[in-house]
Scaffold this active site. Structure first.
Site, PDB file in Angstrom:
ATOM      1  N   SER A  91     -34.010 -10.271 -37.066  1.00 20.73           N
ATOM      2  CA  SER A  91     -35.005 -11.188 -36.501  1.00 20.73           C
ATOM      3  C   SER A  91     -34.819 -11.357 -34.999  1.00 20.73           C
ATOM      4  O   SER A  91     -35.641 -11.997 -34.361  1.00 20.73           O
ATOM      5  CB  SER A  91     -34.970 -12.540 -37.214  1.00 20.73           C
ATOM      6  OG  SER A  91     -33.670 -12.905 -37.552  1.00 20.73           O
TER       7      SER A  91
ATOM      8  N   HIS B  78     -39.716  -6.286 -39.294  1.00 26.05           N
ATOM      9  CA  HIS B  78     -39.357  -7.700 -39.430  1.00 26.05           C
ATOM     10  C   HIS B  78     -40.284  -8.373 -40.439  1.00 26.05           C
ATOM     11  O   HIS B  78     -41.406  -8.764 -40.118  1.00 26.05           O
ATOM     12  CB  HIS B  78     -39.451  -8.371 -38.045  1.00 26.05           C
ATOM     13  CG  HIS B  78     -39.015  -9.793 -38.013  1.00 26.05           C
ATOM     14  ND1 HIS B  78     -39.447 -10.698 -37.066  1.00 26.05           N
ATOM     15  CD2 HIS B  78     -38.169 -10.491 -38.816  1.00 26.05           C
ATOM     16  CE1 HIS B  78     -38.890 -11.868 -37.292  1.00 26.05           C
ATOM     17  NE2 HIS B  78     -38.123 -11.770 -38.345  1.00 26.05           N
TER      18      HIS B  78
ATOM     19  N   GLU C 141     -43.778  -7.606 -38.648  1.00 29.05           N
ATOM     20  CA  GLU C 141     -43.750  -7.303 -37.213  1.00 29.05           C
ATOM     21  C   GLU C 141     -43.014  -5.961 -37.079  1.00 29.05           C
ATOM     22  O   GLU C 141     -41.857  -5.848 -37.488  1.00 29.05           O
ATOM     23  CB  GLU C 141     -42.961  -8.430 -36.520  1.00 29.05           C
ATOM     24  CG  GLU C 141     -43.281  -8.661 -35.088  1.00 29.05           C
ATOM     25  CD  GLU C 141     -42.505  -9.856 -34.516  1.00 29.05           C
ATOM     26  OE1 GLU C 141     -41.473 -10.293 -35.079  1.00 29.05           O
ATOM     27  OE2 GLU C 141     -42.943 -10.351 -33.474  1.00 29.05           O
TER      28      GLU C 141
ATOM     29  N   ASN D 292     -40.446 -14.844 -32.911  1.00 24.81           N
ATOM     30  CA  ASN D 292     -39.440 -15.849 -32.557  1.00 24.81           C
ATOM     31  C   ASN D 292     -39.492 -16.261 -31.088  1.00 24.81           C
ATOM     32  O   ASN D 292     -39.050 -17.342 -30.725  1.00 24.81           O
ATOM     33  CB  ASN D 292     -38.043 -15.355 -32.933  1.00 24.81           C
ATOM     34  CG  ASN D 292     -37.814 -15.554 -34.419  1.00 24.81           C
ATOM     35  OD1 ASN D 292     -38.212 -16.565 -34.989  1.00 24.81           O
ATOM     36  ND2 ASN D 292     -37.198 -14.582 -35.059  1.00 24.81           N
TER      37      ASN D 292
HETATM   38  P1  NAI Z   1     -28.245 -13.315 -46.471  1.00 21.64           P
HETATM   39  O1  NAI Z   1     -26.968 -13.863 -45.960  1.00 21.64           O
HETATM   40  O2  NAI Z   1     -29.031 -14.049 -47.505  1.00 21.64           O
HETATM   41  O3  NAI Z   1     -27.968 -11.835 -47.068  1.00 21.64           O
HETATM   42  C1  NAI Z   1     -27.202 -10.858 -46.432  1.00 21.64           C
HETATM   43  C2  NAI Z   1     -26.626  -9.932 -47.506  1.00 21.64           C
HETATM   44  O4  NAI Z   1     -26.070  -8.780 -46.853  1.00 21.64           O
HETATM   45  C3  NAI Z   1     -25.499 -10.562 -48.351  1.00 21.64           C
HETATM   46  O5  NAI Z   1     -25.784 -10.394 -49.728  1.00 21.64           O
HETATM   47  C4  NAI Z   1     -24.261  -9.748 -47.946  1.00 21.64           C
HETATM   48  O6  NAI Z   1     -23.324  -9.583 -49.014  1.00 21.64           O
HETATM   49  C5  NAI Z   1     -24.882  -8.438 -47.536  1.00 21.64           C
HETATM   50  N1  NAI Z   1     -24.076  -7.632 -46.624  1.00 21.64           N
HETATM   51  C6  NAI Z   1     -23.350  -8.027 -45.562  1.00 21.64           C
HETATM   52  N2  NAI Z   1     -22.776  -6.971 -44.954  1.00 21.64           N
HETATM   53  C7  NAI Z   1     -23.158  -5.865 -45.662  1.00 21.64           C
HETATM   54  C8  NAI Z   1     -22.891  -4.484 -45.530  1.00 21.64           C
HETATM   55  N3  NAI Z   1     -22.116  -4.000 -44.559  1.00 21.64           N
HETATM   56  N4  NAI Z   1     -23.459  -3.628 -46.440  1.00 21.64           N
HETATM   57  C9  NAI Z   1     -24.243  -4.101 -47.436  1.00 21.64           C
HETATM   58  N5  NAI Z   1     -24.525  -5.423 -47.593  1.00 21.64           N
HETATM   59  C10 NAI Z   1     -23.999  -6.283 -46.721  1.00 21.64           C
HETATM   60  O7  NAI Z   1     -29.142 -13.022 -45.164  1.00 21.64           O
HETATM   61  P2  NAI Z   1     -30.747 -12.992 -45.015  1.00 21.64           P
HETATM   62  O8  NAI Z   1     -31.248 -14.349 -44.729  1.00 21.64           O
HETATM   63  O9  NAI Z   1     -31.315 -12.215 -46.159  1.00 21.64           O
HETATM   64  O10 NAI Z   1     -30.903 -12.147 -43.654  1.00 21.64           O
HETATM   65  C11 NAI Z   1     -30.712 -10.750 -43.613  1.00 21.64           C
HETATM   66  C12 NAI Z   1     -31.351 -10.197 -42.336  1.00 21.64           C
HETATM   67  O11 NAI Z   1     -32.731 -10.520 -42.306  1.00 21.64           O
HETATM   68  C13 NAI Z   1     -30.752 -10.731 -41.032  1.00 21.64           C
HETATM   69  O12 NAI Z   1     -30.743  -9.708 -40.070  1.00 21.64           O
HETATM   70  C14 NAI Z   1     -31.757 -11.833 -40.640  1.00 21.64           C
HETATM   71  O13 NAI Z   1     -31.790 -12.065 -39.255  1.00 21.64           O
HETATM   72  C15 NAI Z   1     -33.064 -11.192 -41.091  1.00 21.64           C
HETATM   73  N6  NAI Z   1     -34.157 -12.125 -41.344  1.00 21.64           N
HETATM   74  C16 NAI Z   1     -33.930 -13.302 -42.008  1.00 21.64           C
HETATM   75  C17 NAI Z   1     -34.988 -14.184 -42.254  1.00 21.64           C
HETATM   76  C18 NAI Z   1     -34.745 -15.469 -43.010  1.00 21.64           C
HETATM   77  O14 NAI Z   1     -35.664 -16.313 -43.006  1.00 21.64           O
HETATM   78  N7  NAI Z   1     -33.618 -15.643 -43.659  1.00 21.64           N
HETATM   79  C19 NAI Z   1     -36.367 -13.877 -41.800  1.00 21.64           C
HETATM   80  C20 NAI Z   1     -36.508 -12.585 -41.193  1.00 21.64           C
HETATM   81  C21 NAI Z   1     -35.422 -11.758 -40.953  1.00 21.64           C
END
Ligand code: NAI
Length: 284
Positions: free
Chosen positions: A119, A140, A152, A190
């Site tokens: 993001s 995104h 995006e 953002n």
């Molecule tokens: P989250 O913390 O819910 O999930 C991340 C997952 O990645 C976890 O299950 C973790 O075990 C896994 N993980 C970590 N390192 C890893 C690796 N090396 N290999 C495989 N899996 C791995 O995070 P979330 O909220 O899903 O965010 C993920 C991405 O999406 C981030 O880059 C965030 O900025 C982006 N994003 C998040 C939004 C939101 O509203 N939460 C909206 C748009 C984008």
């Protein structure tokens, strides 16, 4: 180039939603995470959402079974060997993302396009950790992924026109609306949203109005479905602070300075809905 088999890396909030959308659009999906528990939780969440769709009559039981059968899980990045497209949704940390991309580069076939759901982090820098920077792009998705229409699409400095076109076409196949943007801090979403949230926090900090009043003004006055402080609590105040810091550092402009009250709430562990307290209190 035809995209049939995809890998989604990271089975968290975003990754599970992205995997669901690909599976329901007819793609074969491999959902990857470091931990088995995360994969189980991600898959269970998808199953629950599809069951709800069946109950509401939006899908048949057969369609649900078909979608789930297209979804495999794995803890091994090497399983990307037969994927045409990979999208990464791991934690928002540049070092972690670079490591994932450079490893992925060695496993994914030469024709595969690699995307990040970041993001706020620069796609150009993520792309530089691979030997196929022209085939790296930002995708995104918005949260919750199965519901939100927008994707995006961020072109890194080296992203080729061919890569962009393939991803725009694929996004439409997912029944989403692609919007093209360039790779600058905060992209468009953002860069516009976070300063508004930050300014709303300043109005509370300066005693101009209570949080409820700020949200009411923006809901009723601007027709926003949710006030900026409610939205900030939903996104997570730590995430809001992090993105403001990316904007502040990326542009070097004081107009993006994070509000001291936002910083203090994060220091206190008041992170919004997920921690039970932010600008509002939530039942645990
Ligand atoms: P989250 O913390 O819910 O999930 C991340 C997952 O990645 C976890 O299950 C973790 O075990 C896994 N993980 C970590 N390192 C890893 C690796 N090396 N290999 C495989 N899996 C791995 O995070 P979330 O909220 O899903 O965010 C993920 C991405 O999406 C981030 O880059 C965030 O900025 C982006 N994003 C998040 C939004 C939101 O509203 N939460 C909206 C748009 C984008």
């Amino acid at each position: 180039m035809a995209i049939n088999t995809v890998m989604v890396i990271g089975a968290g909030q975003m990754g599970a939603g992205i995997a669901q959308v690909f599976a329901q659009s007819g793609f074969d999906v491999k959902l990857n995470d470091l931990q088995e528990e995360a994969l189980e939780k991600g898959r269970a969440g998808i199953e629950k959402r599809l069951t709800r769709a069946v109950e509401k009559g939006r899908m048949t039981e057969d369609e649900k079974t078909g979608r789930l059968s297209r979804l495999a899980t794995t803890t091994t990045l090497a399983d990307a060997h037969d994927c045409d497209f990979v999208v990464e949704a791991v934690v928002e940390n540049m070092d972690v993302k670079k490591k994932v991309f450079s490893e992925l580069d060695t496993h994914a076939p030469a024709h595969a396009i690699l995307a990040s759901n970041t993001s706020s982090l620069p796609i150009t820098e993520i792309a530089a950790s691979t030997k196929r920077a022209d085939q790296v792009i930002g995708m995104h998705f918005m949260n919750p992924v199965p519901v939100m229409k927008l994707v995006e699409i961020i072109r890194g400095l080296q992203t080729s026109d061919e890569t962009y076109q393939a991803i725009e076409d694929m996004t439409k196949q997912l029944s989403k609306t692609p919007v093209e943007v360039r790779d600058f801090p905060g992209f468009v979403s953002n860069r516009v949203l976070m300063p508004m949230i930050n300014e709303a926090i300043y109005t509370v900090y300066e005693g101009v109005a209570e949080p409820e009043a700020v949200d009411e003004v923006m809901k009723l006055g601007m027709n926003h479905p949710m006030g900026p402080l409610t939205l900030a609590d939903f996104i997570g105040l730590d995430t809001c602070l992090y993105i403001m810091e990316v904007l502040h550092e990326g542009f070097g402009d004081s107009k993006y300075r994070p509000c001291p009250l936002l910083r203090q709430y994060v220091q206190a562990g008041w992170l919004g809905k997920k921690s039970g307290r932010g600008f509002y209190q939530y039942e645990s």
